[in-house]
Design a protein around this motif. Structure first.
Motif, PDB file in Angstrom:
ATOM      1  N   VAL A 160     -12.155   3.270   1.753  1.00 44.79           N
ATOM      2  CA  VAL A 160     -11.999   2.218   0.738  1.00 44.79           C
ATOM      3  C   VAL A 160     -11.448   0.910   1.296  1.00 44.79           C
ATOM      4  CG1 VAL A 160     -11.692   3.878  -1.124  1.00 44.79           C
ATOM      5  CG2 VAL A 160      -9.676   3.027   0.084  1.00 44.79           C
ATOM      6  N   LEU A 161     -10.942   0.939   2.525  1.00 45.47           N
ATOM      7  CA  LEU A 161     -10.289  -0.265   3.046  1.00 45.47           C
ATOM      8  C   LEU A 161     -10.586  -0.521   4.518  1.00 45.47           C
ATOM      9  CD1 LEU A 161      -8.387  -2.655   2.653  1.00 45.47           C
ATOM     10  CD2 LEU A 161      -6.443  -1.102   2.939  1.00 45.47           C
ATOM     11  N   TRP A 162     -10.113   0.347   5.393  1.00 42.42           N
ATOM     12  CA  TRP A 162     -10.170   0.047   6.829  1.00 42.42           C
ATOM     13  C   TRP A 162     -11.600  -0.090   7.335  1.00 42.42           C
ATOM     14  CZ3 TRP A 162      -5.702  -1.534   6.656  1.00 42.42           C
ATOM     15  CH2 TRP A 162      -4.578  -0.781   6.317  1.00 42.42           C
ATOM     16  N   ASN A 163     -12.509   0.787   6.905  1.00 38.14           N
ATOM     17  CA  ASN A 163     -13.882   0.715   7.419  1.00 38.14           C
ATOM     18  C   ASN A 163     -14.565  -0.583   7.009  1.00 38.14           C
ATOM     19  OD1 ASN A 163     -13.480   3.217   8.538  1.00 38.14           O
ATOM     20  ND2 ASN A 163     -14.720   4.327   7.050  1.00 38.14           N
ATOM     21  N   THR A 217      -0.740   7.273  -1.318  1.00 41.96           N
ATOM     22  CA  THR A 217      -1.306   7.410   0.026  1.00 41.96           C
ATOM     23  C   THR A 217      -1.156   6.111   0.797  1.00 41.96           C
ATOM     24  OG1 THR A 217      -2.897   9.113  -0.622  1.00 41.96           O
ATOM     25  CG2 THR A 217      -3.467   7.776   1.290  1.00 41.96           C
ATOM     26  N   LEU A 218      -1.356   4.986   0.121  1.00 41.02           N
ATOM     27  CA  LEU A 218      -1.196   3.678   0.752  1.00 41.02           C
ATOM     28  C   LEU A 218       0.239   3.479   1.230  1.00 41.02           C
ATOM     29  CD1 LEU A 218      -2.426   0.863   1.399  1.00 41.02           C
ATOM     30  CD2 LEU A 218      -1.748   0.173  -0.894  1.00 41.02           C
ATOM     31  N   VAL A 219       1.193   3.939   0.455  1.00 41.33           N
ATOM     32  CA  VAL A 219       2.593   3.830   0.841  1.00 41.33           C
ATOM     33  C   VAL A 219       2.880   4.692   2.076  1.00 41.33           C
ATOM     34  CG1 VAL A 219       4.979   4.254   0.127  1.00 41.33           C
ATOM     35  CG2 VAL A 219       3.330   3.314  -1.513  1.00 41.33           C
ATOM     36  N   LEU A 220       2.396   5.923   2.049  1.00 41.30           N
ATOM     37  CA  LEU A 220       2.702   6.871   3.123  1.00 41.30           C
ATOM     38  C   LEU A 220       1.942   6.574   4.414  1.00 41.30           C
ATOM     39  CD1 LEU A 220       2.729  10.248   1.127  1.00 41.30           C
ATOM     40  CD2 LEU A 220       4.695   8.897   1.874  1.00 41.30           C
ATOM     41  N   GLY A 221       0.817   5.876   4.312  1.00 39.55           N
ATOM     42  CA  GLY A 221      -0.026   5.690   5.474  1.00 39.55           C
ATOM     43  C   GLY A 221       0.066   4.330   6.135  1.00 39.55           C
ATOM     44  N   THR A 222       0.951   3.473   5.666  1.00 42.72           N
ATOM     45  CA  THR A 222       1.045   2.110   6.205  1.00 42.72           C
ATOM     46  C   THR A 222       2.503   1.765   6.516  1.00 42.72           C
ATOM     47  OG1 THR A 222       1.320   1.063   4.042  1.00 42.72           O
ATOM     48  CG2 THR A 222      -0.946   1.450   4.783  1.00 42.72           C
ATOM     49  N   GLY A 223       2.747   0.504   6.841  1.00 40.25           N
ATOM     50  CA  GLY A 223       4.101   0.053   7.153  1.00 40.25           C
ATOM     51  C   GLY A 223       5.070   0.171   5.998  1.00 40.25           C
ATOM     52  N   PRO A 264      -4.225   0.762 -11.687  1.00 37.09           N
ATOM     53  CA  PRO A 264      -3.805  -0.195 -10.656  1.00 37.09           C
ATOM     54  C   PRO A 264      -4.944  -0.545  -9.708  1.00 37.09           C
ATOM     55  CG  PRO A 264      -3.078   1.996 -10.067  1.00 37.09           C
ATOM     56  CD  PRO A 264      -3.702   2.108 -11.437  1.00 37.09           C
ATOM     57  N   ALA A 265      -4.793  -1.655  -9.038  1.00 37.77           N
ATOM     58  CA  ALA A 265      -5.715  -2.069  -7.978  1.00 37.77           C
ATOM     59  C   ALA A 265      -4.906  -2.748  -6.894  1.00 37.77           C
ATOM     60  CB  ALA A 265      -6.780  -3.016  -8.516  1.00 37.77           C
ATOM     61  N   LEU A 266      -5.345  -2.606  -5.669  1.00 38.10           N
ATOM     62  CA  LEU A 266      -4.695  -3.277  -4.553  1.00 38.10           C
ATOM     63  C   LEU A 266      -5.397  -4.589  -4.277  1.00 38.10           C
ATOM     64  CD1 LEU A 266      -2.660  -3.226  -2.142  1.00 38.10           C
ATOM     65  CD2 LEU A 266      -4.563  -2.305  -0.781  1.00 38.10           C
ATOM     66  N   ASN A 267      -4.636  -5.664  -4.329  1.00 39.42           N
ATOM     67  CA  ASN A 267      -5.154  -6.952  -3.883  1.00 39.42           C
ATOM     68  C   ASN A 267      -5.123  -6.928  -2.357  1.00 39.42           C
ATOM     69  OD1 ASN A 267      -5.464  -9.571  -2.976  1.00 39.42           O
ATOM     70  ND2 ASN A 267      -4.376 -10.493  -4.686  1.00 39.42           N
ATOM     71  N   VAL A 291      -9.249  -3.313  -4.225  1.00 41.28           N
ATOM     72  CA  VAL A 291      -9.438  -1.874  -4.019  1.00 41.28           C
ATOM     73  C   VAL A 291      -8.897  -1.122  -5.233  1.00 41.28           C
ATOM     74  CG1 VAL A 291      -8.907   0.110  -2.564  1.00 41.28           C
ATOM     75  CG2 VAL A 291      -9.212  -2.153  -1.522  1.00 41.28           C
ATOM     76  N   PRO A 292      -9.766  -0.525  -6.050  1.00 45.41           N
ATOM     77  CA  PRO A 292      -9.285   0.270  -7.188  1.00 45.41           C
ATOM     78  C   PRO A 292      -8.447   1.451  -6.696  1.00 45.41           C
ATOM     79  CG  PRO A 292     -11.634  -0.176  -7.377  1.00 45.41           C
ATOM     80  CD  PRO A 292     -11.232  -0.561  -5.979  1.00 45.41           C
ATOM     81  N   LEU A 293      -7.368   1.714  -7.398  1.00 41.83           N
ATOM     82  CA  LEU A 293      -6.470   2.795  -7.019  1.00 41.83           C
ATOM     83  C   LEU A 293      -6.280   3.761  -8.183  1.00 41.83           C
ATOM     84  CD1 LEU A 293      -3.603   0.688  -5.364  1.00 41.83           C
ATOM     85  CD2 LEU A 293      -5.427   1.894  -4.160  1.00 41.83           C
ATOM     86  N   ASP A 294      -5.917   4.982  -7.853  1.00 40.63           N
ATOM     87  CA  ASP A 294      -5.307   5.879  -8.824  1.00 40.63           C
ATOM     88  C   ASP A 294      -3.934   6.230  -8.260  1.00 40.63           C
ATOM     89  OD1 ASP A 294      -5.736   7.751  -6.786  1.00 40.63           O
ATOM     90  OD2 ASP A 294      -7.453   8.669  -7.781  1.00 40.63           O
TER      91      ASP A 294
END
Length: 265
Positions: free
Chosen positions: A21-24, A218-224, A251-254, A209-212
């Motif tokens: 959803v993001l890095w690729n 996961t975004l919190v645990l996998g990033t800085g 929620p969505a990630l800007n 990026v749409p989130l649930d």
């Protein structure tokens, strides 16, 4: 405080879940901006789990080479597995600090996706990376735009500060300060020009990026953001519950980003 390599080792599983959803998406965009050619040699600095490594290796073909450098052994293992699954054999994976690691041959292109601000000293780190490029070699990089991750980031910090009041008086990590220093087209262009690059182009790249709830955490645990979390499992669960509650039901990630392309003099 946990070092960057260990943080991403611990969060590698979660980091990788963000790839589709993001890095690729952004890794492909950076490689496209680099305009690689068959036979090119490429340094992918702070390569993570290979979002730009894999498409770069495909672009340069068997005649080319890619050196993928990262501090995290776990992320390099994931990147290597992707390359192996696709039969890509022109990548060398190196666990090292890209700010000091040196190749014995110059590169035609330097890629850096969301990694420059993690270098201990961004200015010195970029100077070292630039020295790895041949004259006329190209840099292609991505970073977050100034309003990215809002209100996601501010809501998380708010909850983490409530749970850990001592964090409010702690020094701001260097990565956050350096990220801010290159967070607008003007700032990023000036930074690259001061580093000796020319023909600098900075492109604003909007992305939502749409989130649930699961993907948000996961975004919190996998990033800085992981730096903000306590080790205590119960405290971490309280933060997770309150944060997701404040984030809301849809929620969505800007993820608005900047992609820069520049040429070494």
């Amino acid at each position: 405080m946990t070092d960057i390599g260990s943080l991403f080792d611990d969060g590698a599983e979660y980091f990788e879940r963000l790839s589709p959803v993001l890095w690729n998406t952004m890794g492909n965009a950076v490689v496209a901006a680099a305009d690689l050619h068959t036979g090119d040699s490429v340094l992918d600095a702070c390569c993570g789990s290979g979002a730009s490594t894999v498409p770069a290796a495909q672009e340069v073909g068997p005649e080319g080479r890619v050196d993928a450098v990262d501090l995290s052994a776990a992320l390099l293992t994931l990147a290597g597995a992707k390359a192996a699954a696709l039969g890509i054999g022109n990548v060398r994976f190196v666990q090292a600090d890209a700010a000091v690691w040196t190749s014995d041959q110059p590169y035609d292109a330097l890629l850096c996706g969301y990694g420059l601000y993690f270098l201990p000293n961004m200015t010195a780190g970029l100077a070292h990376l630039a020295s790895q490029l041949r004259s006329g070699g190209k840099l292609a990089m991505s970073t977050w735009q100034e309003h990215a991750h809002q209100p996601f980031g501010s809501l998380l910090r708010e909850v983490c500060f409530e749970e850990q009041p001592s964090l409010q008086g702690a020094p701001v990590p260097a990565a956050y300060r350096q990220m801010e220093d290159i967070s607008t087209p003007e700032k990023l262009r000036a930074f690259l020009e001061e580093a000796g690059f020319e023909a600098v182009e900075v492109h604003e790249t909007p992305l939502q990026v749409p989130l649930d709830g699961e993907l948000a955490w996961t975004l919190v645990l996998g990033t800085g953001y992981r730096f903000l979390l306590p080790d205590d499992a119960e405290a971490r669960e309280r933060i997770r519950s309150r944060f997701l509650d404040r984030l809301g039901s849809e929620p969505a990630l800007n993820a608005d980003s900047l992609i820069a392309v520049a040429v070494r003099q």
